[in-house]
Structures are given as structure tokens and as C-alpha cells.
Write an enzyme that holds these catalytic residues in place. Structure first.
Site, PDB file in Angstrom:
ATOM      1  N   CYS A  82      74.196 -67.794  77.116  1.00 26.51           N
ATOM      2  CA  CYS A  82      75.556 -67.464  76.674  1.00 26.51           C
ATOM      3  C   CYS A  82      75.695 -66.046  76.131  1.00 26.51           C
ATOM      4  CB  CYS A  82      76.019 -68.458  75.611  1.00 26.51           C
ATOM      5  SG  CYS A  82      76.144 -70.162  76.185  1.00 26.51           S
ATOM      6  N   HIS A 136      79.748 -64.849  71.937  1.00 28.97           N
ATOM      7  CA  HIS A 136      78.952 -65.923  71.362  1.00 28.97           C
ATOM      8  C   HIS A 136      78.920 -65.714  69.852  1.00 28.97           C
ATOM      9  CE1 HIS A 136      76.021 -69.192  71.639  1.00 28.97           C
ATOM     10  NE2 HIS A 136      75.451 -68.626  70.580  1.00 28.97           N
TER      11      HIS A 136
END
Length: 507
Positions: A82, A136
Site C-alpha cells: 500500500c 497510507h
């Protein structure tokens, strides 16, 4: 061929080229002429959508968006993790430059004070807003989603996301568990809602506020599903009866697979229902019946996500913003569903690195809607007459010209050695050579025989970056970025299209 790993960097390149090209066509344009931007970024979504030819998945709203859009067939994330993928996407630089391969550093402090796509828009008069998971969260975005540099207002995170990894899944024993498979009755979960529902509601509220604003907006909406745990409204299971769910076509671990290429999917092994299977590590296979349940829940999450995208796009229509807003939809990376014995992400196989990538540009990828018409009416995936949009015929390298009356389906970009966008008589061209290169010594960056994240050196000037906290200065990267920031042309902002203008390009 576009190199695997180059796909999401092309999002910034394409968006940047559209903005710079349209802006250069009218250097004196005012804020009221500027196009808004809605960026939808999804967590762990592979191209298992009707518009990508998947006949099982019910995704009518994303398919409808694709039918009015430019659709990329071969878009790849820089890394199937991510934080590195999102930082790469939002800065236009690959992980080799940001030096982020995990979750544990902030690029501005660790590698270089690189500007981001929303930061560029903010510096050019846009109101920039973040809803849900865009960057993130945590160290990799400085515990602030890169505020205040990227965003005009504090980023929004749904209050219910704190329950995602808690014991909220009702098991067969009637007790609550922290399971991988977690269909829920929304009325019974804490706060009586789910994170993606809250994100959609907040995004719609922001759209309503921006409708009367004198400034254009850049709104990024990050959806959590289909990220694990598969926590979604249980009614979506009904779309995918287990008897209709097949195993992956190649569910066995290849006998000659190098150990370094295998991801033992430890993230899902930690879930209580997977722990109960007592699987051997690293190569123990999940029982076939549980494999089907995982695939069922992933597909159900995709359809749940589709309803949220549908409500968001329908609101864009209702607020009469669809004619003045670019929409881009993509994912941070894919997710393995049992192919060659793999699950989850963290590998370099096609299923974990390939992502959907869709661009809607009003008046260019689709005709402007007539007064009173809706471009994105909400479509219910439970409606039996909802059908997937046919993916259409792939152009080899040519993207056909689109006028107000010529759009018949989703434009599809396969792959090719160069890209140029042309609008009216104004032209901005990005040209790339794509040399073959070898993989790194660690063996982790190979994908299909080519290095993940390999894009050639740019022929244009390097982008400048902000020196902390506000002044511009020289980037502090250890080596030159392989791709300049796509949005380096100052003062170029997108404007509303004229009916006579056509959108064309060659890929």
C-alpha cells in the site's frame, strides 16, 4: 510494450498532460473555467470488473463510468504494497526514488521533498480535499496524510475504521471474532455503519459545499474495500452463491517456483478463521471449500464498493458537476485469489500488480450530458437487468478521436512505446523509450521477466520540489528521479471543454 510497473505512474502523466494541455490552450482562463478533479483510489482492487471482461462480477456503476471513459488494459502498480504504491502514484516517482518499500519512512524527510499531485493543484488555486485512505496512514505520510502540503483542509477519516481489525465478525459459534471472512448486519456493528459508507457520505457533503465555491476542487476519495478483513454488508453474499464460485484456474504452487518469488500471505494467516485451518507454513494449501469462501467474500466486497462509487458518481450528477469534473479511478495494487497457491498481495505476480485505471474527461472521453440528463445514474447490482459494460475492441496503439457524438463505449489503451495527447491545435507530447533492463540482485522486483517499476529516464527537465517547510529548492534524492513530476508546468490548470474540442492520442 509499457513496462510492468509503469501503469500507475501513467495516471499522473495522463492527468498532468490533460491539465497542462488544456491549460495551455487558454492561458488567461479564470477559476470559473477550471475543471474539477475527482480521484477515486481503491484498496487491493484487481481488475475483476465487468468492464475488464469479468462475467461473474457485478460492478454496474464502475462499468458505467468505464463506458464514458478512457480505460487502460495494462496498468501496473509500482509495488504490491500500500504505502510504496500510493506514494509512488501521488508523487509520480517510483519506490527506487522515494526509497519507500515498506511503511516506515516519510519520503520528504528520507529521500527528497517531492511535490505531490494534490499539492500541485493546491498551489494552482484548487481546494484540495482527502477522504478515507488516500495516502497510507502512519509514518509513510508523516501521521498527517501529508498535511498541510497536499491538502487545503484536514483529511477526513471515517470514525468506524478503528473497528476494522477488532472482533466484530459473528462466527458460527455465535461469538465475535477477528476473522478474514466477515459479512455483517450493518445495524449490529459499532456505530451502525461501515468506513466506506461514511467516506461516501462525507465526499458527497464536500461536493455539495464545493458546488457553490468560486474555486475549483481536487477531491481524492480512498475506499478501504476489498482490503482485508472482508467486512461488508452480508446481503452482498447473495450475489455470489458458493455453487457459482470456482477455484482459481491454477491453484497449485508451481514446483519450480523460486522461494524469493513466493509470498506466504502471513497477513491473512493471522485471522482467527484462517488460524483455525491449521495450515503449514509457507506452502500449505487452503482447503478448496474455504478458498471458494474467500473468493466469494472478495467478489462481494467489490460489489459493495461498486455501490459506494455509484452513490458518489450519482451525487456528482445530481449536483450538476459531471460536466465540469475529471474522474479518475484506480487501485493501489491487485490481490491474489488462489492463483498458483498465492493469496493477498506482497508478490510480483500479475494478479497482485495489475490494477484498473479509468479516466473520464467531460467533453473528451464522452459527450457532455444534455440539460437534465444524467451521465452516472445509480445502478443497483442486485437489479437482475444490470449488465456489465462490454469491454469493446482494443486499439493496438491508437486512441480514436472523441467528439460529442462519437462516443460508443469505453476507450481502451493496450500498450505501446510512446504517448502523446493532442487537444485541438494545442499539443503536448511526452515521449518515452522503453529499454529492456535486468532485475535487481535481490530478485524482488521482477515481473514477467522485467523489473517492476522500470520506467526510462526522462528527456525533459527534472521537476522541482518544495523545501521544507514552504520554499522551493533542489530535491535531495540520492539519484535522479526516473520520471519527472508529471505536473511541473506552473499555472496550467484544466478548463471546461468547448463542444468542438476533441480528445485524441496514440498509445
Amino acid at each position: 510494450m509499457l513496462p510492468p510497473g509503469g501503469g500507475l505512474l501513467w495516471l499522473g502523466l495522463v492527468l498532468g498532460s490533460v491539465c497542462a494541455s488544456v491549460g495551455s490552450a487558454a492561458p488567461g482562463n479564470s477559476a470559473t473555467d477550471a475543471l474539477n478533479v475527482l480521484l477515486i483510489i481503491v484498496d487491493d482492487l484487481r481488475p475483476s470488473l465487468g468492464c475488464y471482461g469479468d462475467k461473474l462480477i457485478r460492478s454496474p456503476n464502475m462499468d458505467q463510468l468505464a463506458s464514458h471513459s478512457l480505460l487502460f488494459q495494462n496498468a501496473f502498480a509500482q509495488q504490491a504494497v500500500c504505502a510504496p504504491s500510493r506514494v509512488s502514484l501521488l508523487t509520480g516517482r517510483r519506490p527506487d526514488t522515494t526509497r519507500l518499500y515498506d511503511f516506515n519512512s516519510y519520503w520528504r524527510a528520507h529521500s527528497g521533498n517531492f511535490s505531490t499531485i494534490p499539492q500541485y493543484f493546491k498551489e494552482n488555486g484548487y481546494v484540495t480535499m482527502s477522504v478515507g485512505k488516500v495516502f497510507h496512514p502512519g509514518v509513510s505520510s508523516n501521521h498527517s496524510d501529508d498535511s498541510p502540503y497536499s491538502w487545503s483542509v484536514p483529511p477526513y477519516h471515517p470514525s468506524s475504521e478503528k473497528y476494522e481489525n477488532t472482533k466484530t465478525c459473528r462466527g458460527p459459534d455465535g461469538e465475535l471474532h477477528a476473522n478474514l471472512l466477515c459479512p455483517v448486519d450493518v445495524a449490529d456493528v459499532p456505530e451502525g455503519t461501515l468506513p466506506d459508507k461514511q467516506s461516501t457520505e462525507q465526499a458527497i457533503r464536500l461536493l455539495g459545499k464545493m458546488k457553490t465555491s468560486a474555486s475549483p476542487f481536487f477531491l481524492a476519495v480512498g475506499y478501504h474495500k476489498p482490503h482485508i478483513p472482508f467486512r461488508y454488508p452480508k446481503e452482498f453474499q447473495k450475489l455470489y452463491p458458493l455453487e457459482n464460485i470456482t477455484l482459481a484456474p491454477d491453484p497449485q504452487v508451481p514446483a519450480s517456483l523460486p522461494p524469493v518469488a513466493y509470498n506466504p500471505w502471513m497477513d491473512i494467516r493471522r485471522r482467527e478463521d484462517v488460524q483455525a485451518l491449521n495450515l503449514s507454513v509457507p506452502y500449505g494449501l487452503i482447503p478448496a471449500d474455504f478458498q471458494r469462501k474467500i473468493r466469494q467474500s472478495y467478489f462481494a466486497c467489490v460489489s459493495y464498493l461498486d455501490t459506494q462509487v455509484g452513490h458518489l458518481l450519482s451525487a456528482l450528477d445530481d449536483l450538476q458537476l459531471a460536466s465540469s469534473t475529471i474522474v479518475a479511478l484506480t487501485s493501489d495494487h491487485g490481490w491474489a485469489l488462489g492463483e498458483h497457491g498465492e493469496w493477498a498481495k506482497y508478490s510480483n505476480f500479475d494478479v497482485t500488480t495489475r490494477v484498473p485505471l479509468v479516466f473520464y474527461v467531460p467533453g473528451r472521453t464522452a459527450p457532455l450530458p444534455a440539460a437534465g440528463d444524467k451521465l452516472f445514474p445509480y445502478l443497483d447490482p442486485f437489479d437482475s437487468i444490470s449488465e456489465s459494460v462490454e469491454p469493446g475492441v482494443k486499439g493496438k496503439f491508437t486512441l480514436t478521436s472523441v467528439s460529442q457524438s462519437s462516443q460508443a463505449g469505453p476507450l481502451q489503451v493496450a500498450s505501446g512505446p510512446w504517448l502523446s495527447w493532442s487537444l485541438s491545435s494545442k499539443k503536448l507530447q511526452f515521449e518515452k523509450t522503453l529499454p529492456e533492463t535486468s532485475a535487481g540482485q535481490d530478485g524482488h522486483r521482477c515481473h514477467g521477466g522485467r523489473p517492476v517499476g522500470s520506467l526510462p529516464a526522462s528527456r525533459g527537465p527534472r521537476g522541482t520540489a518544495l523545501s521544507l517547510p514552504h520554499a522551493r529548492g533542489t530535491c535531495r534524492a540520492a539519484r535522479p528521479s526516473s520520471l519527472p513530476h508529471p505536473l511541473v508546468s506552473r499555472g496550467a490548470v484544466p478548463r471546461r471543454p468547448e463542444p468542438s474540442e476533441a480528445f485524441s492520442g496514440t498509445v
